[in-house]
Scaffold this motif. Structure first.
Motif, mmCIF file in Angstrom:
data_model
loop_
_atom_site.group_PDB
_atom_site.id
_atom_site.type_symbol
_atom_site.label_atom_id
_atom_site.label_comp_id
_atom_site.label_asym_id
_atom_site.label_seq_id
_atom_site.Cartn_x
_atom_site.Cartn_y
_atom_site.Cartn_z
ATOM 1 N N SER A 10 0.832 -1.199 0.000
ATOM 2 C CA SER A 10 0.000 0.000 0.000
ATOM 3 C C SER A 10 0.869 1.252 0.000
ATOM 4 O O SER A 10 1.777 1.396 0.821
ATOM 5 N N GLU A 11 0.586 2.152 -0.927
ATOM 6 C CA GLU A 11 1.313 3.422 -0.972
ATOM 7 C C GLU A 11 1.044 4.245 0.287
ATOM 8 O O GLU A 11 1.926 4.953 0.788
ATOM 9 N N SER A 12 -0.184 4.171 0.806
ATOM 10 C CA SER A 12 -0.511 4.909 2.030
ATOM 11 C C SER A 12 0.304 4.392 3.211
ATOM 12 O O SER A 12 0.816 5.167 4.020
ATOM 13 N N GLU A 13 0.435 3.058 3.286
ATOM 14 C CA GLU A 13 1.239 2.496 4.370
ATOM 15 C C GLU A 13 2.697 2.897 4.222
ATOM 16 O O GLU A 13 3.366 3.241 5.216
ATOM 17 N N LYS A 14 3.214 2.870 3.001
ATOM 18 C CA LYS A 14 4.615 3.271 2.797
ATOM 19 C C LYS A 14 4.831 4.723 3.232
ATOM 20 O O LYS A 14 5.816 5.043 3.915
ATOM 21 N N ALA A 15 3.893 5.609 2.878
ATOM 22 C CA ALA A 15 4.030 7.020 3.265
ATOM 23 C C ALA A 15 3.999 7.168 4.788
ATOM 24 O O ALA A 15 4.769 7.946 5.366
ATOM 25 N N GLY A 16 3.112 6.408 5.447
ATOM 26 C CA GLY A 16 3.049 6.481 6.908
ATOM 27 C C GLY A 16 4.315 5.966 7.562
ATOM 28 O O GLY A 16 4.836 6.566 8.515
ATOM 29 N N TYR A 17 4.867 4.821 7.052
ATOM 30 C CA TYR A 17 6.095 4.270 7.625
ATOM 31 C C TYR A 17 7.259 5.240 7.439
ATOM 32 O O TYR A 17 8.072 5.441 8.362
ATOM 33 N N VAL A 18 7.361 5.806 6.244
ATOM 34 C CA VAL A 18 8.477 6.712 5.948
ATOM 35 C C VAL A 18 8.424 7.939 6.869
ATOM 36 O O VAL A 18 9.449 8.392 7.390
ATOM 37 N N SER A 19 7.225 8.492 7.099
ATOM 38 C CA SER A 19 7.099 9.659 7.978
ATOM 39 C C SER A 19 7.547 9.317 9.392
ATOM 40 O O SER A 19 8.217 10.116 10.062
ATOM 41 N N PHE A 20 7.211 8.111 9.851
ATOM 42 C CA PHE A 20 7.629 7.699 11.199
ATOM 43 C C PHE A 20 9.139 7.538 11.276
ATOM 44 O O PHE A 20 9.781 7.964 12.248
ATOM 45 N N VAL A 21 9.734 6.907 10.249
ATOM 46 C CA VAL A 21 11.192 6.745 10.221
ATOM 47 C C VAL A 21 11.875 8.107 10.234
ATOM 48 O O VAL A 21 12.867 8.329 10.947
ATOM 49 N N ASN A 22 11.366 9.062 9.451
ATOM 50 C CA ASN A 22 11.959 10.403 9.411
ATOM 51 C C ASN A 22 11.916 11.070 10.785
ATOM 52 O O ASN A 22 12.844 11.793 11.170
ATOM 53 N N ASP A 23 10.841 10.823 11.552
ATOM 54 C CA ASP A 23 10.706 11.446 12.871
ATOM 55 C C ASP A 23 11.672 10.854 13.888
ATOM 56 O O ASP A 23 12.383 11.582 14.581
ATOM 57 N N VAL A 24 11.706 9.514 13.989
ATOM 58 C CA VAL A 24 12.470 8.893 15.077
ATOM 59 C C VAL A 24 13.968 8.880 14.818
ATOM 60 O O VAL A 24 14.771 8.821 15.760
ATOM 61 N N LEU A 25 14.393 8.931 13.544
ATOM 62 C CA LEU A 25 15.831 8.883 13.229
ATOM 63 C C LEU A 25 16.356 10.217 12.714
ATOM 64 O O LEU A 25 17.421 10.276 12.105
#
Length: 756
Positions: A10-25
């Motif tokens: 899912s493109e929506s899931e990929k966008a959500g995961y990427v945003s989380f990775v950008n925040d925590v790292l």
């Protein structure tokens, strides 16, 4: 799972995961060249290929799962990439809740999208949900259920319980059993946001969401509310409407991690409700006092009205007196007419004598006779008029006496009504006797108000006196006119009758008002009695709840007694282990003494020790987190840097003067990690972790040597070999007990260290 089997994502899931990775790292120096990742692109699968990002995400999820020093930050060949991925896969398999099946390093090196998305989701899910059980009062969510079931409840179930708890507290009829169909209309999300943060989300916002019938638009409104709370992450409005289970679970976890509280307990609500009832009771008492004041005012007005009736009676008596004066004046006039008649008789005698004496005056005598006849006619007319006036005055006197009797009867009736009203008021005062002590403070205000009313009454009486004086002047004018005509007196009588009718009308109005106030007071008394009865019922309920809490307290004491016994057994076991550790350390002390002396001699050469360690810091999502930092010990100062390169070119992240520090070795069960020691100089406390015991001992010994060293002075031992061995044996014995501070004083608890 069907989507993954078909190798789709899912493109929506990929966008959500990427945003989380950008925040925590975002602050990771090793990934600064590739972060942030564009959520709309496929860059994620390229960044994952070297294995660094997955290792960092696993470390963020569980800090001791991977040694940060073993991660190849900039892999130069496929072998180093494979090494990173093997490390990430092995570490992920050790974390409870993450399953790695049929995924190898080559799958991740090639950036296979559905496999990357699968392992990344499991890491993100574990990161979001691992704090659920720690931050929640599970007993309130699972009230009445078995303790083992509470402890073993999965985080997803706890999240749903937390969600439905707030739905019940909000009085909403719906229940959420999944993260798909039950929340796709966004209605439950709106209720949850209003309940967890009423300070920022109002009822008007909630009604605005409910009025929107289009699910997609309503979901967008909900996300705008979530943005106020800083929680607009993972999902879009489309993801909510399409019921994406992963993204909705992640969004709910973000809401929970930000607002985990359940609100006030039932006991706290009962106290607040009891306080509210008390306030209502006070308000009712104030209302009763106000009504009593109104009754007092009415009583004063009735007394005033009675005074006015008395004044009217006095005025009527004055009118009767004035009437008697008029009658006396008429009698005087009759007396004067009698005198005129007597004079006329005397004149007749004189005329007879004059006729005998002088016949020439006969003509004059005839004129006098004519005049006499005229006077006699006038006298008869005057007598008739006087008789008519006397009859009219007698009739008027009888009429006035009848009216006076009526006024006296009316006065007596008013007096009886007044006595009845006073009796009713006395009865009301008896009903309020129990609250009389509470009314004393306000009685003074009422007395002041009464004095003001008395002043106003005196002013009104003065005005009435002035009016009476003006009326008296007018009555004098009427009296002068009464001699000319009786009609003016009749007009005055008519005006008096109209005034009396007006007074009777006003008295009837005041009496009706008094009855209305009495009725309202009775209604208020009934309402007050009802509130008192309700308060008694609620008091009984609170007493029952207090009894329940006492029983719960007894159970809790029993549980704590068992835990203390277990702690005693554990203490005995730890003392035994400490004795064994003491013997081992004595054996190691002799072997390490020469190495320690060599390091002491190197103090003046500049940097005597450096390396990668773990420092406990605040995490992005709250709580504490272990981060890998580069430590350097120079002379008397212990410095910490973000990287090894920064130790030569940049300012340290922190620095501690070793001369003022105390060292403590922390237990694993208190800090949640092995090989941890604490550096404390009363201003700064650092919890530092190593990868093994020997490394921890080495750093602690180096810091002790630096503490004893003075800048510019070489540290040389003057002890003999035998004395040195004895001293080091004592120090090793001290190190064997983790509860004994290295530099003196009591060791702080892990909780105290974390709080500082």
């Amino acid at each position: 799972m069907a989507l993954e089997t078909k190798h789709h994502f899912s493109e929506s899931e990929k966008a959500g995961y990427v945003s989380f990775v950008n925040d925590v790292l975002a602050e990771d120096a090793d990934l600064s060249s590739v972060l942030p990742i564009d959520p709309s692109s496929a860059d994620l699968f390229e960044v994952v290929k070297d294995g660094v990002l997955l290792c960092k995400m696993i470390i963020n999820c569980k800090e001791d799962a991977i040694d940060p020093g073993s991660v190849v930050a900039k892999p130069k060949n496929p072998f180093e990439q494979t090494q990173n991925h093997n490390m990430a896969i092995q570490a992920a398999q050790t974390i409870d809740g993450i399953r790695i099946v049929n995924i190898g390093p080559q799958d991740l090196i090639t950036g296979t999208p559905h496999l990357v998305m699968g392992i990344l989701w499991q890491i993100i899910k574990k990161t979001l949900l691992q704090q659920v059980a720690m931050n929640m009062d599970l007993d309130r969510l699972f009230q009445g259920e078995d303790g083992a079931a509470v402890r073993n409840a999965p985080p997803e179930q706890i999240l749903l319980r937390w969600f439905n708890y707030h739905m019940r507290e909000a009085g909403h009829h719906r229940t959420v059993t999944n993260f798909t169909e039950d929340i796709k209309d966004a209605e439950c999300y709106a209720v949850l946001l209003r309940q967890i943060c009423p300070e920022k989300i109002t009822d008007a916002d909630l009604e605005d969401c409910f009025r929107e019938k289009d699910f997609l638009k309503r979901a967008e409104k909900v996300l705008e509310l979530a943005e106020r709370l800083g929680c607009r992450k993972f999902v879009t409005a489309k993801d909510i409407v399409e019921a994406n289970p992963r993204l909705n679970l992640a969004f709910t976890a973000i809401l929970f991690n930000t607002y985990p509280n359940l609100g006030p307990t039932a006991e706290e609500k009962a106290r607040a409700e009891a306080q509210s009832l008390k306030d209502r009771l006070d308000a009712e008492r104030e209302e009763a006092l106000r009504l009593k004041g109104d009754l007092d005012t009415t009583r004063v007005e009735l007394v005033d009205l009675s005074g006015k009736v008395k004044d009217l009676s006095l005025e009527l008596a004055d009118s009767l007196k004035e009437k008697n004066d008029i009658l006396n004046a008429k009698l005087d006039l009759a007396s004067q007419l009698a005198d005129v008649q007597q004079d006329s008789m005397n004149l007749k005698l004189e005329l007879d004598d004059s006729k005998k004496k002088n016949e020439d005056l006969f003509a004059q005598l005839e004129a006098e006779l004519d005049l006499k006849l005229g006077f006699e006619t006038q006298l008869k007319d005057t007598q008739a008029e006087l008789e008519n006036t006397r009859n009219a005055a007698a009739a008027e006197k009888e009429e006035l006496e009848g009216k006076l009797a009526d006024e006296i009867k009316a006065k007596n009736k008013y007096h009886d009504d007044l006595e009845k009203a006073l009796a009713d008021i006395d009865s009301i005062n008896l009903d309020f006797e129990n609250t009389k002590n509470d009314l004393n403070s306000q009685l003074e205000n009422e007395v002041n108000a009464k004095n003001e009313l008395d002043n106003l009454l005196n002013s009104t009486r003065e005005e009435l006196q002035q009016t009476k004086e003006a009326a008296a002047a007018k009555e004098e004018d009427l009296f002068s006119q009464l001699q000319a005509t009786i009609g003016d007196l009749e007009a005055t009588k008519k005006a008096s009758a109209e005034t009396k009718a007006d007074l009777e009308s006003q008295l009837a109005t005041e009496r009706a008002t008094n009855e209305d106030l009495t009725k309202k007071l009775a209604d208020k008394e009934a309402e007050l009695q009802k509130v008192i009865n309700d308060t008694d019922d609620e008091k009984l309920a609170l007493l029952r709840r207090i009894s329940q809490l006492e029983e719960e307290l007894k159970l809790l004491k029993k549980k704590m007694r068992k835990e203390l016994e277990a702690a005693e057994h554990e203490k005995e076991a730890m003392l035994s282990d400490a004795e064994k550790e003491k013997l081992r350390l004595l054996a190691e002390a002799e072997a390490s003494k020469d190495q320690a002396l060599d390091k002491v001699r190197m103090l003046l050469a500049g940097t005597q020790k450096s390396g990668w360690l773990f420092l406990q810091e605040k995490a992005l999502l709250g709580g504490m987190k272990w981060k890998k930092r580069f430590f350097v010990l120079r002379d008397n100062y212990l410095c910490v840097y973000k990287s090894e390169d920064a130790s030569d070119t940049k300012r340290p992240l922190g620095i501690v003067d070793c001369q003022a520090v105390r060292l403590y070795e922390l237990e694993e069960k208190e800090i949640g990690r092995q090989f941890v020691f604490q550096v404390d100089n009363k201003k700064v406390q650092w919890n530092i972790a190593t990868s093994k015991t020997e490394e921890m001992r080495s750093w602690m010994n180096e810091i002790r040597v630096a503490k004893k060293k003075k800048l510019g002075v070489k540290v040389v031992s003057e002890e003999t070999a035998e004395q040195r061995r004895a001293r080091e044996a004592r120090e090793s014995t001290t190190q064997a007990s983790p509860r004994t501070p290295r530099e003196g004083g009591a060791k702080p608890t892990a909780a105290a260290a974390a709080s500082k």
